[in-house]
Enzyme design. Structure first.
Site, PDB file in Angstrom:
ATOM      1  N   ASP A  62       0.919  -1.290   0.065  1.00  0.00           N
ATOM      2  CA  ASP A  62      -0.163   0.031   0.249  1.00  0.00           C
ATOM      3  C   ASP A  62       0.702   1.197  -0.187  1.00  0.00           C
ATOM      4  OD1 ASP A  62      -2.025   2.037   0.231  1.00  0.00           O
ATOM      5  OD2 ASP A  62      -2.646   0.893   2.031  1.00  0.00           O
ATOM      6  N   ASP A 112      -7.168  -7.184   0.856  1.00  0.00           N
ATOM      7  CA  ASP A 112      -6.381  -7.601   2.489  1.00  0.00           C
ATOM      8  C   ASP A 112      -7.143  -6.579   3.085  1.00  0.00           C
ATOM      9  OD1 ASP A 112      -5.241  -4.739   3.861  1.00  0.00           O
ATOM     10  OD2 ASP A 112      -6.303  -4.651   1.516  1.00  0.00           O
ATOM     11  N   CYS A 128     -12.085 -27.687  10.217  1.00  0.00           N
ATOM     12  CA  CYS A 128     -11.096 -26.984  10.324  1.00  0.00           C
ATOM     13  C   CYS A 128     -10.123 -27.719  10.000  1.00  0.00           C
ATOM     14  CB  CYS A 128     -10.578 -25.946  10.883  1.00  0.00           C
ATOM     15  SG  CYS A 128      -9.223 -24.960  10.282  1.00  0.00           S
ATOM     16  N   CYS A 187      -6.504 -26.583   9.493  1.00  0.00           N
ATOM     17  CA  CYS A 187      -5.515 -26.009  10.076  1.00  0.00           C
ATOM     18  C   CYS A 187      -4.694 -26.715  11.822  1.00  0.00           C
ATOM     19  CB  CYS A 187      -5.556 -25.028   9.901  1.00  0.00           C
ATOM     20  SG  CYS A 187      -6.283 -24.168  11.737  1.00  0.00           S
ATOM     21  N   CYS A 237      -6.563 -26.747  14.630  1.00  0.00           N
ATOM     22  CA  CYS A 237      -7.163 -27.615  15.096  1.00  0.00           C
ATOM     23  C   CYS A 237      -7.298 -28.672  15.058  1.00  0.00           C
ATOM     24  CB  CYS A 237      -8.623 -27.457  13.762  1.00  0.00           C
ATOM     25  SG  CYS A 237      -9.140 -25.309  14.017  1.00  0.00           S
ATOM     26  N   HIS A 243      -5.114 -20.185  12.882  1.00  0.00           N
ATOM     27  CA  HIS A 243      -6.114 -20.387  12.023  1.00  0.00           C
ATOM     28  C   HIS A 243      -7.139 -19.243  11.759  1.00  0.00           C
ATOM     29  CE1 HIS A 243     -10.180 -22.199  12.960  1.00  0.00           C
ATOM     30  NE2 HIS A 243     -10.317 -20.878  13.132  1.00  0.00           N
TER      31      HIS A 243
HETATM   32 ZN   LIG Z   1      -8.459 -23.975  12.311  1.00  0.00          ZN
END
Ligand SMILES: [Zn+2]
Length: 377
Positions: free
Chosen positions: A89, A268, A306, A308, A311, A337
């Site tokens: 930016d 973003d 999820c 990730c 998780c 996460h």
């Molecule tokens: Zn997660």
């Protein structure tokens, strides 16, 4: 830069943007790395969650570490060890939100650093020069971001100034050399507050200047969502089909899905990272505040759908504990996460567009988010 559109459904589209540092799929969400770091995330983790481009900030990098250090390091990619695309930016937004005692005139903006009060001057030309030192793959023009609410007269004159500055940025860009061997692109920024005709004028004039991509700025600054969607629709109706559209600083999962539906390709926002550090976790069923007492003996993952790292390895009870005792791992797991969730959302949006079922999928997601919104906080 090359932009290839792959599939379309209404105004929504998928595609890819090819840059020297790699390719990213659109619609794309760019994690925010204001200070040359996505807070609490290593470059390796960013790759793991599927981030293909990140955002950094000219204003902040100019103040610290400064252009000399970035130049000596060989640019921001080398300095922070992120070898995929970076968008910076211009700092326009920070000049108007952070710095004290700014003075704006035709030539540029004089401002005092929010850190030590020292005096600095940004012009459209210096902002391009700084982004050459940073070496970002995508650079942004200097713009004036109007506050909300804003008098129409002011929105008009401010927008005219932003257009003149865009022209000067482009001239400087065309006349200056890249510093590190990789190519750089310059995007313009459509302003105009919530006034349809000012937005139309801005999008039309900037389109005529033939930038490589176009951002929609000055939204999500306090206006109602419906007005924001209306402004996005006006802009994407005018901006060239074959160039990327980037909605700056937006937003919630709902905002992203609505904007994709109106033809936006890039986003973003600090929400996933900032909210994560404030114990707010995004899930496929809405937001939860992990510090709530109800999670103290909840040994399930944050989001059982999820995949990730957080998780797969940790429970709500453990993450709540980390927040309660103020351990930094809590911030890391929450950030990881939340950013994974935003990448998941984009991946699924792209798949739905590719398969021609985006509109239905979006409706299902919005219902889930809204049903759970009563439980937020
Ligand atoms: Zn997660």
């Amino acid at each position: 830069m090359q932009f290839i559109i792959e599939h379309k459904e209404g105004r929504a589209r998928t595609g890819k943007i090819i840059l020297s540092h790699g390719t990213f799929q659109t619609p794309a969400f760019m994690p925010v790395g204001t200070q040359g770091t996505v807070k609490a995330m290593t470059s390796e983790e960013l790759e793991t969650i599927g981030a293909e481009i990140i955002l950094s900030n000219t204003y902040h990098l100019y103040l610290r570490p400064g252009v000399e250090i970035l130049r000596s390091a060989g640019g921001l990619h080398e300095f922070m060890n992120w070898h995929h695309p970076i968008l910076t930016d211009s700092g326009g937004y920070q000049l108007f939100s952070l710095s004290d005692l700014r003075k704006i005139d035709e030539e540029g903006v004089q401002f005092r650093s929010h850190l030590d009060g020292s005096l600095h001057y940004f012009t459209p030309e210096t902002v391009v020069d700084i982004q050459r030192y940073i070496g970002s793959d995508i650079m942004m023009v200097l713009d004036e971001c109007t506050p909300f609410p804003c008098e129409k007269e002011y929105a008009i004159s401010s927008n005219e100034l932003t257009i003149r500055w865009a022209e000067r940025c482009k001239q400087r860009f065309d006349a200056s050399e890249r510093l590190y061997g990789h190519s750089q692109s310059l995007f313009a920024i459509v302003q105009g507050s919530v006034f349809s005709d000012v937005r139309e004028h801005s999008a039309t004039v900037l389109t005529g200047m033939d930038f490589e991509g176009y951002a929609i700025g000055g939204l999500a600054v306090g206006e109602p969502s419906d007005r924001m969607y209306e402004m996005i629709e006006i802009c994407t109706g005018i901006l060239p089909q074959n160039k990327p559209r980037y909605l700056m600083g937006v937003g919630t999962p709902e905002n992203l899905l609505e904007a994709i539906d109106r033809g936006v390709d890039m986003f973003d926002c600090v929400l996933p990272t900032r909210n994560g550090r404030n114990a707010q976790l995004f899930t496929q069923n809405g937001i939860i505040n992990i510090t709530n007492a109800q999670y103290k003996d909840d040994f399930t993952p944050v989001d059982d759908k999820c995949e990730c790292y957080t998780c797969r390895n940790h429970t709500r009870a453990y993450i709540r504990h980390l927040f309660m005792v103020k351990e930094i791992l809590g911030l890391q797991l929450a950030t990881h996460h939340n950013l994974y969730y935003y990448q998941w959302l984009m991946r699924n949006a792209r798949q739905a567009i590719d398969e021609g079922r985006y509109f239905l999928w979006k409706q299902q997601q919005l219902i889930k988010q809204r049903n759970s919104s009563h439980n937020i906080n």
